[in-house]
Design an enzyme around this catalytic site. Structure first.
Site, PDB file in Angstrom:
ATOM      1  N   CYS A  80       0.836  -1.203   0.000  1.00 13.83           N
ATOM      2  CA  CYS A  80       0.000   0.000   0.000  1.00 13.83           C
ATOM      3  C   CYS A  80       0.873   1.256   0.000  1.00 13.83           C
ATOM      4  CB  CYS A  80      -0.913  -0.016   1.228  1.00 13.83           C
ATOM      5  SG  CYS A  80      -1.902   1.476   1.365  1.00 13.83           S
ATOM      6  N   CYS A 116      -0.339   4.157   2.213  1.00 18.86           N
ATOM      7  CA  CYS A 116      -0.177   3.922   3.660  1.00 18.86           C
ATOM      8  C   CYS A 116       1.293   4.080   4.072  1.00 18.86           C
ATOM      9  CB  CYS A 116      -0.585   2.506   4.059  1.00 18.86           C
ATOM     10  SG  CYS A 116      -2.073   1.897   3.311  1.00 18.86           S
ATOM     11  N   ASP A 117       2.211   3.544   3.275  1.00 21.45           N
ATOM     12  CA  ASP A 117       3.604   3.408   3.716  1.00 21.45           C
ATOM     13  C   ASP A 117       4.591   4.305   2.974  1.00 21.45           C
ATOM     14  OD1 ASP A 117       2.682   1.404   5.396  1.00 21.45           O
ATOM     15  OD2 ASP A 117       3.018  -0.163   3.902  1.00 21.45           O
TER      16      ASP A 117
END
Ligand code: NAP
Length: 303
Positions: free
Chosen positions: A131, A134-135
């Site tokens: 992701c 997200c990261d």
């Protein structure tokens, strides 16, 4: 006792809830994740939903959720583990609770497919991510790679190129499955390079990922690419194992239904990415939600 229980609070499930509630039905939505929205939450930008030129995936999901809850949807964050027939009704069970209903809509979506190469599990969360939104921030100023050639890979690479010093896109063919517009945007970026006809064959590092081995499929040459992050975006698998002994699924695990969203079990409908179909988009998830919602309402009314 509910008229309709919807399994999954993504775009398809919440759209089904909106249609069912507007038809006057009582609706419970069960979601296994700790939050609503499904996969679209992780999209940094959505630019192809008709009528909304641009919106973040999170804003889109939030708006959908608030619309469903505003209409009276009850949402509980528990994982469904079983469905039981209790004629004329059905029972939906989680580890903790069970609820009776007249009709069920399965809208469990899909999850990320692993690449399946040595080191992938070892470095998950230590450089390997599924992701980008997200990261991605953890890799600010660093060199990363993205594996895949679909829309997710192209959008992930576009997003990462804004923060990372270099992004290498590794795709197993020389043409992309993803949208031309996203590809052109990516090709225009100075810090993006492409390794085409290539596949990641091994992940390298001590405690953290430090590089990947990439094999050129045409000449067989293997090169090492130093990266701190590898973002894997090689497609999806249906999140439907729990229901595979309840409703018919295809060989890949997708729940079998036509455009009418009816499964082989009376009163059980399927909507969104977990259904057998060719186009899996936000629009088709919403469309499935509407169709399954209306069909479930008709079932409840005995039509
Ligand atoms: P996808 O479209 O299925 O693409 C998966 C990509 O990964 C393909 O390029 C495929 O290569 C490659 N691949 C699959 N298995 C591989 C393996 N073992 N090793 C290396 N490469 C592999 O998946 P997605 O990009 O996650 O998208 C899923 C669906 O969501 C699609 O319908 C997509 O259009 C949609 N989506 C839409 C948007 C948007 O509209 N904004 C954003 C994201 C996703 P091949 O091309 O050679 O098969």
């Amino acid at each position: 006792m509910y008229d309709i229980i919807i399994v999954g609070a993504g775009t398809a499930g919440l759209s089904a809830a909106i249609y069912s509630l507007r038809a006057g039905k009582s609706v419970l939505v069960l979601e296994q994740q700790p939050s609503y929205g499904g996969q679209i939450v992780n999209a940094s930008k959505v630019e192809n939903y008709p009528g909304i030129p641009e919106i973040s995936g999170f804003e889109f999901a939030k708006s959908l959720y608030e619309q469903a809850v505003g209409l009276g949807a009850e949402v509980i964050f528990q994982k469904v583990i079983r469905i039981e027939e209790q004629a004329p009704n059905k029972v939906v069970c989680t580890e903790k609770d069970s609820w009776e209903c007249k009709s069920i809509i399965l809208a469990t979506g899909a999850k990320k497919r692993p690449l399946g190469v040595p080191g992938e599990e070892t470095f998950a969360g230590k450089g390997v991510s599924y992701c980008a939104t997200c990261d991605g921030m953890f890799f600010r100023g660093k060199e990363v790679a993205v594996a895949g050639g679909g829309n997710t890979a192209l959008e992930d690479a576009n997003f990462l190129a804004n923060y990372c010093s270099k992004v290498t896109v590794i795709h197993r063919r020389d043409t992309f499955r993803g949208d031309k517009k996203s590809l052109m945007r990516l090709q225009a970026k100075q810090n993006v390079t492409f390794l085409l006809d290539s596949e990641v064959v091994e992940l390298l590092g001590e405690n953290m990922l430090s590089g990947i081995k990439v094999r050129n499929k045409k000449n067989g040459k293997v090169t090492e690419v130093p990266v701190s992050g590898l973002f894997i975006a090689v497609g999806q698998m249906p999140d439907s194992e729990v229901f595979s002994d309840q409703v018919e699924t295809d060989q890949l695990g997708y729940i079998v239904a036509n455009e009418d969203c009816k499964t082989n079990k009376e009163g059980i409908f399927v909507a969104g990415d977990c259904r057998t179909k060719t186009v899996r988009q936000l629009t088709t998830a919403a469309s499935d939600g509407a169709i399954a919602g209306i069909a479930a309402c008709e079932w409840c009314d005995g039509k």
